[in-house]
Write an enzyme that holds these catalytic residues in place. Structure first.
Site: not given
Ligand SMILES: *[C@@H]1O[C@H](CO)[C@@H](O)[C@H](O)[C@H]1NC(C)=O
Ligand SMILES: *[C@@H]1O[C@H](CO)[C@@H](O)[C@H](O)[C@H]1NC(C)=O
Ligand SMILES: *[C@@H]1O[C@H](CO)[C@@H](O)[C@H](O)[C@H]1NC(C)=O
Ligand SMILES: *[C@@H]1O[C@H](CO)[C@@H](O)[C@H](O)[C@H]1NC(C)=O
Ligand SMILES: *[C@@H]1O[C@H](CO)[C@@H](O)[C@H](O)[C@H]1NC(C)=O
Ligand SMILES: *[C@@H]1O[C@H](CO)[C@@H](O)[C@H](O)[C@H]1NC(C)=O
Ligand SMILES: *[C@@H]1O[C@H](CO)[C@@H](O)[C@H](O)[C@H]1NC(C)=O
Ligand SMILES: *[C@@H]1O[C@H](CO)[C@@H](O)[C@H](O)[C@H]1NC(C)=O
Ligand SMILES: *[C@@H]1O[C@H](CO)[C@@H](O)[C@H](O)[C@H]1NC(C)=O
Ligand SMILES: *[C@@H]1O[C@H](CO)[C@@H](O)[C@H](O)[C@H]1NC(C)=O
Length: 719
Positions: A166, A108, A496
C-alpha cells in the site's frame, strides 16, 4: 498549572485491505507547545503519567512515547483491546529544479526501495532544508523512518520496507519516477509516473500488517513537520467522533500553521451517505473517481452469449478453449447444513467432484482460496451492488451484475446434465477506453459529515480506480500467501490511491506558486511575492464535470485539475484563527482549541462575523433538519487576489429556480495583489418538502480566472 487532556484515542485507523483484531487503547496527553529540551520533556512526561495513573504498575509497564518536536505531548499504552481494523500529459511544464526540492511526506506502510519507481539515480543529496535523519533497517538503504509502538506484536521486519504494498503504491502515485513500459503481467502497459517525479519522498512507516496505531501516526506527523516536508499525504482512514480524538487532525493543524498541506483519503465506505472520514476543514479530503482507462474482461458461454464486464483484473490466459461451467445450484455439498448458503462458495459449501476443473458461478463474496483448493478453474461472481473496481484473484475471475448473473444461471439450467458441458471461458483482461469517465467510484465515501454539519466533504475527487503504480515484492499481488506472483507494479483501487494524486497536484502547484528557492528569486529578483507562504487552495478551481447522483456529497468541489490550479486568480484564505473560530462554533472549549493552536485561545476574543457558517471555506453547505421550514441563510466569504494586480471579478450564480441566491457585492474590484474583499451570499427558498438536496454554485470571474464554489442545500433525514 498544566491542564492535562486524557484522551482515549480510538484505535480505528485503517488502510485499504487486510484486517486484524489485536489492538490496545492509547492515551495521548497533549500539553500544547513543544518544550525546548527533549530530555526535560521526557522526564516530565514520565512523572505526569505516574501522577495520573493510579495503578503504578501500569504506569511503569506502559511504554511512553514523548512527542517533543511539534507538540508537547506523550502517549501511553494502558490497555489491550480487541477492535482494530485496517482497513498531466508528460510534456507538462515543470519547474524541475524546484520540484526536486519538494519533499512529500507519506505516512503509510513503508516503501519498497527496489521498485523502479523509487530509483533515485541522479537525485543527489536531499535539499538543505531537510532536517530528518535516515533510519536504516533490514534490507533497506533509503532515507525513511518506521514507527512501531505496539508492544504486543513484534515487527516482522524491522525496517521501513513495505510488506503490504500500500505505501509503495501511494508513494509512487505521488512522486514515483517516470518508468516506461510499466505493467501488471501485460495489463495497463504504459509509462508509470508520479505527479511530481522529481520530488523527494519521505516515508514514515506508521502502519504494519496488523494495522496502524494513533501513537505511531502522531509520532510520524511530529517528525514529518519537524523534518521539513512540504506536504503530507495520508491514505489512512478512521472515523472519529471529534477532532480531539483524531491525532492526524491535531497533527495536520500544526502542519497547517507551518504552511504544510495535509491530504487524506475520504474512505472506502461509499456509496452510503455520511460515510466520509478525515473531515477536519484544514485537511484536504479526497474521494475516488474513475479514469478514461478501464479494464474489460470477457466471458464467453457455449450458447454464444458473450458477457463483457469491466470489473476484474484477470491476468490469467485461458489454457483451454472452453471449460465446463456450473453453479452451486448444481453442485452443493450434500452434507451442507441448511443454515449455510452454497451460493456464497464459502469453505465446504460445494461438492468437490462436481466443481473440479470447472468454472463456477457464485453470488456475493466467493472464497477464491477455497475454490482453488477444490480444483475450480475460474469463478464468476454476481453482485447485487454496483461494482466499478477490478480485483486480482488467485484464479481467473470476473464480476458480473445480478442481471448478467441470472442470464448465466438460466443458461446453466437450460443445459442437459449429461452433456456436463454448458461451457464457458474467462479471457485475460484487456485495457480499453471509458468515454464516460470521470465518475465517482461507488466505494468512495460520501458526505454529509457527521461531526460538522457546515463542512462539505470530500473536498475533491481524483483517480482512484484500477490504478497501476509501484508495489512491493515482499507480498504477492493478491496479498494471498498461496499466490507466488510478486511484481514491482500492481493495480489497486481506493481513495488511498486518489489521495496521493491530490498531494502531488498540490506539490506541483507549489513548485510554481510557493517557491522561495534561490533559483526562483534569481529569475525575478524584484518580485518576492513568490515567497509568501500561501496555503495551496486546490479546492476552488474546478469545472463541474464529474458525474454522480449524490452530487457534491460525492465529489465536493470537483475533479482535480492541477494545471488550472496554477492560476487560481482568487483564493479563500484561512488562518489558524479562522479555524479556531470554526472550532468555537462547533462548541470546542478555548482550552481544547489551545491544543490545536499552540497558544492560549479564548473564543470570546476571536472575531465572530456570523453564525455557524462563518468559516471562510471554499464551499457553502446548508443542512436542514425540517422539510417544512423555509430556507433562509447567509454565508460570509472573503476572497484574496492572487491573480493580476488590478482585477474586477463578477459574481455568476447558477441555481435551480426554487432557490434564490443573492450575492451582496456582486462585483469585487481589486487594486493590488493579496488584497482581501468580503462578500455575502444570501440563500432563500421554500421548504424542501420531499426534495433531498439542491445544488447551486457561485463563480467569481474576471474572464481570465474562474473561481467556483459549490453551494449545497440538503435535508438531513433524506440522506
Ligand atoms: C533480505 O534480503 C535477503 C537477500 O535478498 C533475503 O534472503 C531476505 O529474506 C531478506 N530479508 C527480509 C526480512 O526481507
Ligand atoms: C456517521 O453516522 C452514521 C449514523 O450514526 C454511522 O452509521 C456512520 O458510520 C457515521 N460515519 C462515520 C464516518 O463515522
Ligand atoms: C463437503 O464439505 C466438507 C468440509 O466441510 C468436506 O470435507 C467434504 O469433502 C465435502 N464433500 C464433498 C462431496 O466435496
Ligand atoms: C435454475 O434452476 C433452479 C432449480 O430448478 C431454480 O430454482 C432457479 O430458479 C433456476 N434459475 C434460473 C435463473 O432459471
Ligand atoms: C443444473 O440444474 C438444473 C436444475 O436442476 C438442471 O436443469 C440443469 O440441467 C443442470 N445443469 C447442469 C450443467 O448440471
Ligand atoms: C453548540 O451549542 C449550542 C448551544 O447549546 C447549540 O445550539 C449548537 O447546536 C451546538 N453546535 C454544535 C455544532 O454542536
Ligand atoms: C497561557 O496562559 C498562561 C496563564 O496566563 C501563561 O502562563 C502561559 O504562558 C500562556 N501560554 C502561551 C503559550 O501563551
Ligand atoms: C411536515 O409537515 C407535514 C404535513 O403537514 C407533517 O406531516 C410532518 O410531520 C411535518 N414534519 C416535521 C418534521 O415537522
Ligand atoms: C493568508 O492568511 C495568512 C494568515 O492570515 C497570511 O499570512 C497570508 O499572507 C495570507 N495570504 C495571502 C495570499 O494574502
Ligand atoms: C413531492 O411530492 C408531491 C406530492 O406528493 C409530488 O407531486 C411531487 O412530484 C414530489 N416531488 C418530488 C421532487 O418528488
Amino acid at each position: 498549572m498544566i491542564t492535562l487532556f486524557l484522551l482515549a484515542v480510538q484505535p480505528h485507523w485503517s488502510f485499504t485491505h487486510g484486517s486484524s483484531d489485536t489492538v490496545r487503547k492509547a492515551y495521548i496527553v497533549y500539553m500544547g507547545e513543544a518544550l525546548q529540551s527533549k530530555t526535560s520533556a521526557t522526564d516530565l512526561h514520565h512523572s505526569l503519567l505516574s501522577s495520573v495513573v493510579r495503578d503504578t504498575s501500569i504506569a511503569q509497564q506502559s511504554k511512553i512515547h514523548s512527542y517533543t518536536k511539534s507538540f508537547n505531548a506523550f502517549a501511553a499504552m494502558l490497555e489491550v483491546l480487541n477492535n482494530y481494523f485496517l482497513k498531466m500529459p508528460q510534456s507538462v511544464k515543470r519547474n524541475n529544479q524546484i520540484e526536486s526540492n519538494i519533499i512529500v511526506g507519506v505516512l503509510d506502510t513503508g516503501i519498497y526501495m527496489d521498485s523502479p519507481s523509487f530509483d533515485d539515480k541522479g537525485f543527489g543529496l536531499p535539499p538543505s532544508k531537510w532536517k530528518g535523519s535516515c533510519q536504516v533497517g533490514v534490507n533497506f538503504t533509503g532515507c525513511n523512518k518506521f514507527y512501531h509502538d505496539n508492544p504486543s506484536t513484534f515487527p516482522s521486519i524491522e525496517s521501513p520496507a513495505d510488506e503490504e504494498g500500500h505505501g509503495s503504491h501511494a508513494s509512487s502515485i505521488a512522486a514515483g519516477v517516470s518508468i516506461a513500459g510499466a505493467n501488471l503481467y501485460g495489463l495497463a502497459e504504459g509509462t508509470a509516473r508520479g505527479g511530481v517525479p522529481s520530488a523527494r519522498i519521505a516515508m514514515y512507516k506508521v502502519c504494519w500488517l496488523e494495522g496502524c496505531s494513533d501513537v505511531d501516526l502522531l509520532a510520524g506527523m511530529d517528525d514529518a513537520i519537524n523534518d521539513g516536508v512540504d506536504l503530507i499525504s495520508i491514505s489512512i482512514g478512521g472515523a472519529a467522533s471529534s477532532y480531539l480524538d483524531d491525532p492526524i487532525a491535531i497533527g495536520a493543524f500544526h502542519a497547517m500553521m507551518k504552511g504544510i498541506l495535509t491530504t487524506r483519503s475520504a474512505g472506502n465506505d461509499g456509496p452510503y451517505a455520511s460515510s466520509v472520514e478525515n473531515t477536519a476543514p484544514w485537511i484536504m479530503t479526497v474521494g475516488a473517481s474513475t479514469m478514461d482507462r478501464q479494464f474489460s474482461t470477457l466471458g464467453k458461454f457455449g450458447n454464444g452469449v458473450e458477457i463483457a464486464v469491466r470489473t476484474s483484473v484477470n491476468i490469467f490466459l485461458p489454457k483451454s478453449r472452453i471449460y465446463p461451467l456450473t453453479s452451486p445450484g448444481n453442485a452443493t455439498n450434500g452434507s451442507l447444513t441448511p443454515d449455510k448458503d452454497p451460493w456464497t462458495c464459502d469453505f465446504g459449501t460445494l461438492d468437490q467432484k462436481k466443481v473440479r476443473g470447472k468454472i463456477v458461478l457464485c453470488k456475493e463474496k466467493a472464497s477464491a482460496g477455497y475454490l482453488k483448493s477444490v480444483g475450480v478453474i475460474g469463478m464468476i461472481i454476481t453482485l447485487q451492488e454496483k461494482v466499478d473496481t477490478g480485483f486480482s484473484f488467485t484464479l481467473p475471475a470476473v464480476y458480473v451484475d445480478a442481471n448478467a448473473g441470472d442470464k448465466i444461471i438460466t443458461y446453466i439450467n437450460s443445459t442437459k446434465v449429461r452433456l456436463t458441458l454448458s461451457p464457458a471461458v474467462i479471457y485475460k483482461t484487456k485495457t480499453t477506453r471509458n468515454a464516460a469517465a470521470p465518475f465517482v467510484a461507488s466505494f468512495s465515501s460520501r458526505g454529509p459529515v457527521n461531526v460538522s454539519s457546515t463542512i462539505l466533504k470530500p473536498n475533491i475527487v481524483a483517480p482512484g480506480v484500477d490504478i497501476l503504480a509501484g508495489y512491493s515484492k515482499l507480498i504477492s499481488i493478491t496479498a494471498s500467501p498461496d499466490d507466488n506472483r510478486v511484481n514491482v507494479y500492481n493495480v489497486i483501487s481506493g481513495t488511498s490511491m486518489a489521495c496521493p494524486h491530490v498531494t502531488s497536484a498540490a506539490a506541483y502547484v507549489k513548485t510554481f506558486l510557493l517557491d522561495c528557492s534561490p533559483a526562483a528569486i534569481k529569475s525575478c529578483p524584484n518580485d518576492n511575492r513568490f515567497c509568501k507562504p500561501l496555503v495551496v487552495k486546490l479546492v476552488i478551481t474546478y469545472e463541474l464535470k464529474v458525474k454522480d447522483d449524490q452530487a457534491e456529497l460525492a465529489y465536493g468541489a470537483d475533479h482535480i485539475d492541477p494545471i488550472r490550479a496554477l492560476q487560481p486568480g482568487l483564493i479563500y484564505n484561512l488562518s489558524k484563527y479562522d479555524y479556531a473560530r470554526f472550532l468555537c462554533n462547533e462548541n470546542y472549549t478555548g482550552i481544547a482549541i489551545s491544543l490545536f493552536t499552540n497558544e492560549n485561545t479564548s473564543c470570546s476574543s476571536l472575531p465572530n462575523i456570523g453564525g455557524q457558517d462563518a468559516l471562510n471555506y471554499p464551499s457553502m453547505s446548508l443542512q436542514l433538519n425540517n422539510p417544512n421550514s423555509s430556507i433562509s441563510t447567509m454565508f460570509h466569504r472573503k476572497v484574496t487576489n492572487v491573480g493580476s494586480e488590478k482585477a474586477i471579478y463578477k459574481a455568476i450564480v447558477k441555481a435551480p429556480a426554487i432557490l434564490k441566491v443573492t450575492v451582496v457585492a456582486k462585483q469585487l474590484a481589486f487594486s493590488h495583489l493579496h488584497e482581501e474583499k468580503s462578500s455575502m451570499v444570501v440563500i432563500k427558498g421554500p421548504p424542501l418538502n420531499n426534495i433531498t438536496s439542491l445544488s447551486a454554485s457561485l463563480e467569481w470571474s474576471d474572464t481570465k480566472h474562474k473561481v467556483k464554489s459549490p453551494i449545497f442545500v440538503y435535508l438531513t433525514q433524506k440522506m
